[in-house]
Design a protein around this motif. Structure first.
Motif, mmCIF file in Angstrom:
data_model
loop_
_atom_site.group_PDB
_atom_site.id
_atom_site.type_symbol
_atom_site.label_atom_id
_atom_site.label_comp_id
_atom_site.label_asym_id
_atom_site.label_seq_id
_atom_site.Cartn_x
_atom_site.Cartn_y
_atom_site.Cartn_z
ATOM 1 N N PHE A 121 -14.748 30.497 44.340
ATOM 2 C CA PHE A 121 -13.720 31.384 44.859
ATOM 3 C C PHE A 121 -12.340 30.739 44.868
ATOM 4 O O PHE A 121 -11.341 31.376 44.531
ATOM 5 N N SER A 122 -12.277 29.487 45.238
ATOM 6 C CA SER A 122 -10.985 28.819 45.371
ATOM 7 C C SER A 122 -10.305 28.568 44.028
ATOM 8 O O SER A 122 -9.155 28.124 43.997
ATOM 9 N N SER A 123 -10.983 28.867 42.931
ATOM 10 C CA SER A 123 -10.381 28.713 41.604
ATOM 11 C C SER A 123 -9.768 30.002 41.084
ATOM 12 O O SER A 123 -9.237 30.033 39.968
ATOM 13 N N TYR A 124 -9.856 31.052 41.882
ATOM 14 C CA TYR A 124 -9.431 32.371 41.425
ATOM 15 C C TYR A 124 -8.253 32.901 42.231
ATOM 16 O O TYR A 124 -8.236 32.822 43.462
ATOM 17 N N ALA A 125 -7.289 33.454 41.510
ATOM 18 C CA ALA A 125 -6.296 34.296 42.156
ATOM 19 C C ALA A 125 -6.964 35.630 42.482
ATOM 20 O O ALA A 125 -7.864 36.079 41.759
ATOM 21 N N MET A 126 -6.539 36.240 43.561
ATOM 22 C CA MET A 126 -7.144 37.493 44.003
ATOM 23 C C MET A 126 -6.097 38.588 44.095
ATOM 24 O O MET A 126 -4.943 38.333 44.459
ATOM 25 N N GLY A 127 -6.519 39.782 43.771
ATOM 26 C CA GLY A 127 -5.599 40.908 43.846
ATOM 27 C C GLY A 127 -6.257 42.133 44.447
ATOM 28 O O GLY A 127 -7.482 42.270 44.439
ATOM 29 N N TRP A 128 -5.428 43.003 44.979
ATOM 30 C CA TRP A 128 -5.845 44.339 45.404
ATOM 31 C C TRP A 128 -5.116 45.348 44.534
ATOM 32 O O TRP A 128 -3.896 45.251 44.337
ATOM 33 N N PHE A 129 -5.852 46.296 44.046
ATOM 34 C CA PHE A 129 -5.314 47.397 43.268
ATOM 35 C C PHE A 129 -5.741 48.706 43.922
ATOM 36 O O PHE A 129 -6.648 48.716 44.757
ATOM 37 N N ARG A 130 -5.101 49.776 43.539
ATOM 38 C CA ARG A 130 -5.510 51.081 44.023
ATOM 39 C C ARG A 130 -5.358 52.119 42.929
ATOM 40 O O ARG A 130 -4.558 51.963 42.004
ATOM 41 N N ALA B 88 -5.248 56.391 42.729
ATOM 42 C CA ALA B 88 -5.283 57.724 43.310
ATOM 43 C C ALA B 88 -5.748 58.708 42.245
ATOM 44 O O ALA B 88 -5.614 58.434 41.048
ATOM 45 N N PRO B 89 -6.277 59.845 42.657
ATOM 46 C CA PRO B 89 -6.763 60.836 41.685
ATOM 47 C C PRO B 89 -5.668 61.231 40.700
ATOM 48 O O PRO B 89 -4.545 61.538 41.098
ATOM 49 N N GLY B 90 -5.999 61.162 39.423
ATOM 50 C CA GLY B 90 -5.060 61.566 38.390
ATOM 51 C C GLY B 90 -3.983 60.551 38.079
ATOM 52 O O GLY B 90 -3.090 60.823 37.265
ATOM 53 N N LYS B 91 -4.069 59.388 38.707
ATOM 54 C CA LYS B 91 -3.056 58.357 38.480
ATOM 55 C C LYS B 91 -3.701 57.091 37.929
ATOM 56 O O LYS B 91 -4.911 56.887 38.045
ATOM 57 N N GLU B 92 -2.887 56.247 37.363
ATOM 58 C CA GLU B 92 -3.385 54.997 36.824
ATOM 59 C C GLU B 92 -3.584 53.981 37.947
ATOM 60 O O GLU B 92 -2.972 54.070 39.010
ATOM 61 N N ARG B 93 -4.449 53.029 37.664
ATOM 62 C CA ARG B 93 -4.665 51.952 38.625
ATOM 63 C C ARG B 93 -3.391 51.124 38.743
ATOM 64 O O ARG B 93 -2.785 50.761 37.734
ATOM 65 N N GLU B 94 -3.005 50.829 39.970
ATOM 66 C CA GLU B 94 -1.780 50.075 40.169
ATOM 67 C C GLU B 94 -2.002 48.856 41.050
ATOM 68 O O GLU B 94 -2.849 48.866 41.952
ATOM 69 N N PHE B 95 -1.230 47.835 40.775
ATOM 70 C CA PHE B 95 -1.245 46.611 41.558
ATOM 71 C C PHE B 95 -0.670 46.895 42.937
ATOM 72 O O PHE B 95 0.358 47.557 43.076
ATOM 73 N N VAL B 96 -1.325 46.352 43.964
ATOM 74 C CA VAL B 96 -0.841 46.493 45.331
ATOM 75 C C VAL B 96 -0.366 45.147 45.868
ATOM 76 O O VAL B 96 0.750 45.016 46.346
ATOM 77 N N ALA B 97 -1.241 44.149 45.782
ATOM 78 C CA ALA B 97 -0.917 42.834 46.339
ATOM 79 C C ALA B 97 -1.795 41.777 45.678
ATOM 80 O O ALA B 97 -2.892 42.082 45.203
ATOM 81 N N GLY B 98 -1.300 40.553 45.661
ATOM 82 C CA GLY B 98 -2.087 39.468 45.097
ATOM 83 C C GLY B 98 -1.660 38.142 45.696
ATOM 84 O O GLY B 98 -0.571 38.037 46.280
ATOM 85 N N LEU B 99 -2.544 37.163 45.578
ATOM 86 C CA LEU B 99 -2.165 35.827 46.035
ATOM 87 C C LEU B 99 -2.894 34.778 45.213
ATOM 88 O O LEU B 99 -3.970 35.002 44.672
ATOM 89 N N ARG B 100 -2.266 33.628 45.140
ATOM 90 C CA ARG B 100 -2.807 32.522 44.367
ATOM 91 C C ARG B 100 -4.046 31.940 45.023
ATOM 92 O O ARG B 100 -4.352 32.238 46.170
ATOM 93 N N TRP B 101 -4.738 31.092 44.298
ATOM 94 C CA TRP B 101 -5.972 30.512 44.796
ATOM 95 C C TRP B 101 -5.768 29.802 46.126
ATOM 96 O O TRP B 101 -6.637 29.814 46.987
ATOM 97 N N SER B 102 -4.616 29.178 46.290
ATOM 98 C CA SER B 102 -4.342 28.436 47.519
ATOM 99 C C SER B 102 -3.811 29.332 48.628
ATOM 100 O O SER B 102 -3.723 28.904 49.778
ATOM 101 N N GLY B 103 -3.440 30.549 48.291
ATOM 102 C CA GLY B 103 -2.817 31.426 49.265
ATOM 103 C C GLY B 103 -1.373 31.069 49.544
ATOM 104 O O GLY B 103 -0.769 31.626 50.459
ATOM 105 N N SER B 104 -0.831 30.164 48.731
ATOM 106 C CA SER B 104 0.510 29.655 49.014
ATOM 107 C C SER B 104 1.606 30.637 48.643
ATOM 108 O O SER B 104 2.732 30.510 49.109
ATOM 109 N N ARG B 105 1.269 31.582 47.785
ATOM 110 C CA ARG B 105 2.291 32.552 47.392
ATOM 111 C C ARG B 105 1.650 33.921 47.267
ATOM 112 O O ARG B 105 0.562 34.056 46.694
ATOM 113 N N THR B 106 2.349 34.917 47.775
ATOM 114 C CA THR B 106 1.845 36.280 47.746
ATOM 115 C C THR B 106 2.792 37.182 46.955
ATOM 116 O O THR B 106 3.982 36.883 46.819
#
Length: 123
Positions: A28-37, A39-57
């Motif tokens: 897990f600690s080797s991966y950057a993580m993201g949240w996407f969303r 909505a119906p009829g819309k493309e998937r969009e980036f919401v938030a992400g952070l680096r493996w260390s959590g040092s930058r969002t």
């Protein structure tokens, strides 16, 4: 590899929810993580992400100041704290993992995806 998202639900406008994503089967600690969303009829969009260390969002402009992403590498969890929710935040929210140092806002670059959790904000 499995990413299990949870915490979605129905909330009134102005309310709060905290999404969680539990990871297994990867370093897990080797991966950057993201949240996407999506909505119906819309493309998937980036919401938030952070680096493996959590040092930058990173956040999409529409959620800045309302959403906070964080992670616990010991527990292999990533969170999305959402407050001040608006009807336009209604979507299925997905967590995703990518093995890179930085965070990509392009969903196609991510290696693994969770199953999604529904967030519905009523007006």
């Amino acid at each position: 590899v499995q990413l299990q998202a949870s915490g979605g639900g129905l909330v009134q406008a102005g309310g709060s929810l905290r999404l969680s994503c539990a990871a297994s089967g990867l370093t897990f600690s080797s991966y950057a993580m993201g949240w996407f969303r999506q909505a119906p009829g819309k493309e998937r969009e980036f919401v938030a992400g952070l680096r493996w260390s959590g040092s930058r969002t990173y956040y999409t402009d529409s959620v800045k100041g309302r959403f906070t992403i964080s992670r616990d590498n010991d527990k292999k969890l990533v969170y999305l704290q959402m407050s001040g929710l608006k009807p336009e935040d209604t979507a299925v929210y997905y967590c995703a993992a990518e093995r890179r140092l930085s965070v990509s806002m392009d969903w196609i670059t991510y290696d693994y995806w969770g199953q999604g959790t529904q967030v519905t904000v009523s007006s």
